[in-house]
Write a protein that holds these residues in place. Structure first.
Motif, PDB file in Angstrom:
ATOM      1  N   PHE A  79       0.850  -1.204   0.000  1.00 39.51           N
ATOM      2  CA  PHE A  79       0.000   0.000   0.000  1.00 39.51           C
ATOM      3  C   PHE A  79       0.885   1.254   0.000  1.00 39.51           C
ATOM      4  N   ALA A  80       0.340   2.307  -0.615  1.00 33.70           N
ATOM      5  CA  ALA A  80       1.148   3.524  -0.796  1.00 33.70           C
ATOM      6  C   ALA A  80       1.136   4.436   0.431  1.00 33.70           C
ATOM      7  N   ASP A  81       0.223   4.142   1.377  1.00 33.07           N
ATOM      8  CA  ASP A  81       0.079   5.100   2.488  1.00 33.07           C
ATOM      9  C   ASP A  81       0.720   4.629   3.809  1.00 33.07           C
ATOM     10  N   ILE A  82       1.479   3.532   3.748  1.00 36.51           N
ATOM     11  CA  ILE A  82       2.009   2.976   5.008  1.00 36.51           C
ATOM     12  C   ILE A  82       2.928   3.962   5.731  1.00 36.51           C
ATOM     13  N   VAL A  83       3.767   4.652   4.992  1.00 35.72           N
ATOM     14  CA  VAL A  83       4.744   5.512   5.664  1.00 35.72           C
ATOM     15  C   VAL A  83       4.276   6.976   5.746  1.00 35.72           C
ATOM     16  N   VAL A  84       3.039   7.219   5.343  1.00 38.17           N
ATOM     17  CA  VAL A  84       2.536   8.598   5.452  1.00 38.17           C
ATOM     18  C   VAL A  84       1.283   8.743   6.326  1.00 38.17           C
ATOM     19  N   ASP A  85       0.606   7.634   6.575  1.00 35.62           N
ATOM     20  CA  ASP A  85      -0.675   7.728   7.291  1.00 35.62           C
ATOM     21  C   ASP A  85      -0.632   6.806   8.520  1.00 35.62           C
TER      22      ASP A  85
END
Ligand code: NA7
Length: 557
Positions: free
Chosen positions: A288-294
């Protein structure tokens, strides 16, 4: 090399970066010499000989792209190359390009000082065996000293008194180390410890792991590469290389654009399970693209790994100690392992949680924590590095006005593009702080830096200028940008070496550039195309006019 004759350039280091830089400058017709503190080529892969040492980049793209014949011939054996294999690769490159004759080996650089009047750098070296000093002068200096090459050696009380062997993973002996029948300690559970622990446990009589912060780790799924895969790679190397150069992290794969926040729990678990089975960084970048931002997305990935630890580790108390809870997953470098968590099911392995029972003293016979004494024959320090800035500050660099780099960086490193610093003209840093460096597949970043620096020196030569310096404004703007991009992610929440947090007293700021390898490459290319915006190019060299104004008879870009 004649010591009296100033060289065009000196390169420090003979790893991937130093070898290519020396080759490139030699091919461009510059007089160039390299200094390397080790007795041979290899850089990181010369020193990191600990058991289990392996690269976390897959073998197909952990190599140079500028050697297409070697690319076709080099045996693609296991998915992740082990240290001896990478060292052999770099030794082969050095032989193929006849590079050893351009280096002085066993020479530690102890000082690099800029002589403003002469426009030259003077280097002082010490022969590590004889202690004999040497000097060299050069117009340009390129550091190729690596990002993780200055060992972090915590000062435990009594450490010097230990009667057994003390080893650091980043400074491992050349002779094989035999753990058979030995009581061994490993202090540290970062990538190095996590690679070494299963291998040492299989050999030692007993292994005690001293863990300060539990780490998330995912399976590497290492193993032999099948022939079809190898054939596919060999047939498509140029395209894979092109993709890697323009990717976020220097890997040729397309990262996921799906969001964990949008997925159902069942979808998320299916995705994580598949990524866990595939192995490698797929877990972080391919799921997933949001693991390190969300934060909420991050928790789903972290919970999945904590669940895996529960599944794998039989003793519930040990499983609990192994579960990371102090930082978002992916904000400390994610280790890839081969049976790391499984190792704690072995009867000869004990885990000590240093948060519960800290080390009080190292004694002649072992390690004493607040809970009691552990008798030991060997201590392996897997305690990491003074990352990115450490290797540069150790060189004793002094720029204009004799300013030590350490002082210039008192509040943290200030670089332009991670390549150059104001006040330190004609000094370039390969994979320096502020470049993608440790957040990327290193050879991809190294090739980009080397080629950019080589081109820059050629342009300066064509223009007849010989003083290239990053401006204060450009360095300040870039340093702010590096922090700004990092602040969009969860990275600043972790006490990681990316943040300088593992070294007491080190300024806390995000050291590498997280904007992506492809974007960074485009940005550097645009800077070059603009005539080196953010740099002054001046000269031919003329002395300071006495008012602190430097020569301006070249083209200021
Ligand atoms: P890391 O990732 O910095 O790991 C070092 C480990 O040592 C980590 O678990 C630290 O705990 C631990 N450590 C450091 N100092 C101490 C002290 N004083 N007491 C106890 N434990 C300590 O280094 P690695 O060599 O594993 O990996 C470096 C990189 O190399 C890796 O990320 C790859 O890019 C390749 P902490 O987490 O700080 O509490």
């Amino acid at each position: 090399m004649s010591e009296a004759e100033p060289l065009d350039a000196v390169v420090i280091g003979a790893g991937f970066a130093g070898l290519y830089m020396v080759y490139r400058l030699r091919e461009q017709g510059f007089s160039v010499h390299g200094f390397e503190r080790a007795d041979g080529v290899g850089g990181t892969w010369y020193w990191n000989r600990y058991p289990g040492a392996r690269c976390d980049s897959e073998i197909m793209y952990y190599s140079f792209s500028f050697l297409p014949d070697l690319e076709q011939e080099w045996p693609l054996t296991e998915r992740y190359p082990a240290q001896p294999e990478i060292l052999r690769y770099l030794e082969t490159v050095a032989s193929l390009l006849d590079l050893r004759k351009e280096f002085t080996f066993g020479a530690e650089v102890t000082a690099i000082e800029y002589d403003e009047a002469a426009g030259l750098w003077t280097l002082r070296t010490v022969d590590r065996k004889t202690g004999a000093g040497g000097t060299a002068t050069a117009r340009y200096v390129v550091t190729a000293v690596g990002c993780l090459s200055t060992a972090n050696r915590p000062r435990f009380p009594g450490a010097g008194a230990f009667a057994g062997a003390s080893l650091h993973t980043g400074d491992w002996p050349r002779e094989p180390v035999d753990f058979t029948g030995k009581r061994v300690a490993v202090i540290g559970t970062g990538s190095s410890g996590i690679q070494a622990i299963p291998v040492i446990a299989a050999q030692a009589a007993h292994l005690t792991v001293f863990q300060r912060t539990a780490q998330f780790s995912v399976p590497a799924e290492n193993g032999p590469l099948n022939e079809d895969m190898v054939a596919l790679w060999r047939a498509n190397y140029p395209e894979w290389r092109r993709r890697a150069r323009h990717s976020p992290t220097g890997f040729p794969y397309v990262p996921s654009i799906n969001l964990a926040a949008d997925a159902s729990e069942a979808e998320r678990n299916r995705t994580y399970e598949a990524a866990w089975g595939t192995g490698g960084f797929t877990f972080l970048f391919g799921s997933f693209a949001d693991i390190v931002v969300d934060e909420a997305a991050n928790k789903t990935a972290a919970d999945f790994v904590r669940g895996k630890i529960d599944e794998i580790v039989c003793d519930p108390d040990t499983a609990e100690m192994l579960k990371p809870r102090d930082f978002p997953i992916g904000t400390k470098r994610l280790p890839l392992d081969t049976h790391y968590y499984e190792t704690f099911n072995r009867p000869n392995v004990t885990l000590v949680d240093l948060k519960r029972t800290p080390i009080e003293e190292i004694t002649a016979t072992g390690i004493r924590t607040s809970a009691g004494q552990h008798d030991l024959d060997m201590i392996v320090y897997a305690t990491g590095y003074d990352a990115l800035t450490g290797p540069l500050e150790a060189l004793g660099i002094r720029g204009r006005g004799g300013l030590p780099l350490k002082d210039a960086w008192r509040e943290g490193p200030r670089t332009y593009l991670g390549l150059a610093m104001p006040g330190f003209p004609n000094l370039f840093t390969i994979t320096g702080p502020g470049s993608p460096s440790v957040l990327s597949n290193m050879p991809v970043s190294i090739e980009q830096h080397v080629e950019w620096i080589g081109d820059c020196l050629s342009v300066a030569r064509e223009r007849g200028t010989d003083v290239i310096e990053a401006t204060e404004a450009a360095a300040s703007a870039w340093t702010d940008h590096v922090q700004e991009v990092a602040s969009v992610t969860l990275h600043p929440k972790a006490a990681s070496w990316y943040m300088g947090a593992n070294i007491p007293g080190k300024p806390r700021l995000f050291l590498p550039y997280i904007g992506g390898v492809g974007l960074y490459r485009d940005h550097c290319a645009a800077v070059a195309a603009s005539g080196y915006e953010g740099f002054t190019m001046s000269g031919p060299h003329r002395e300071d006019d006495g008012d602190g104004n430097r020569s301006a008879d070249g083209r200021a870009a």
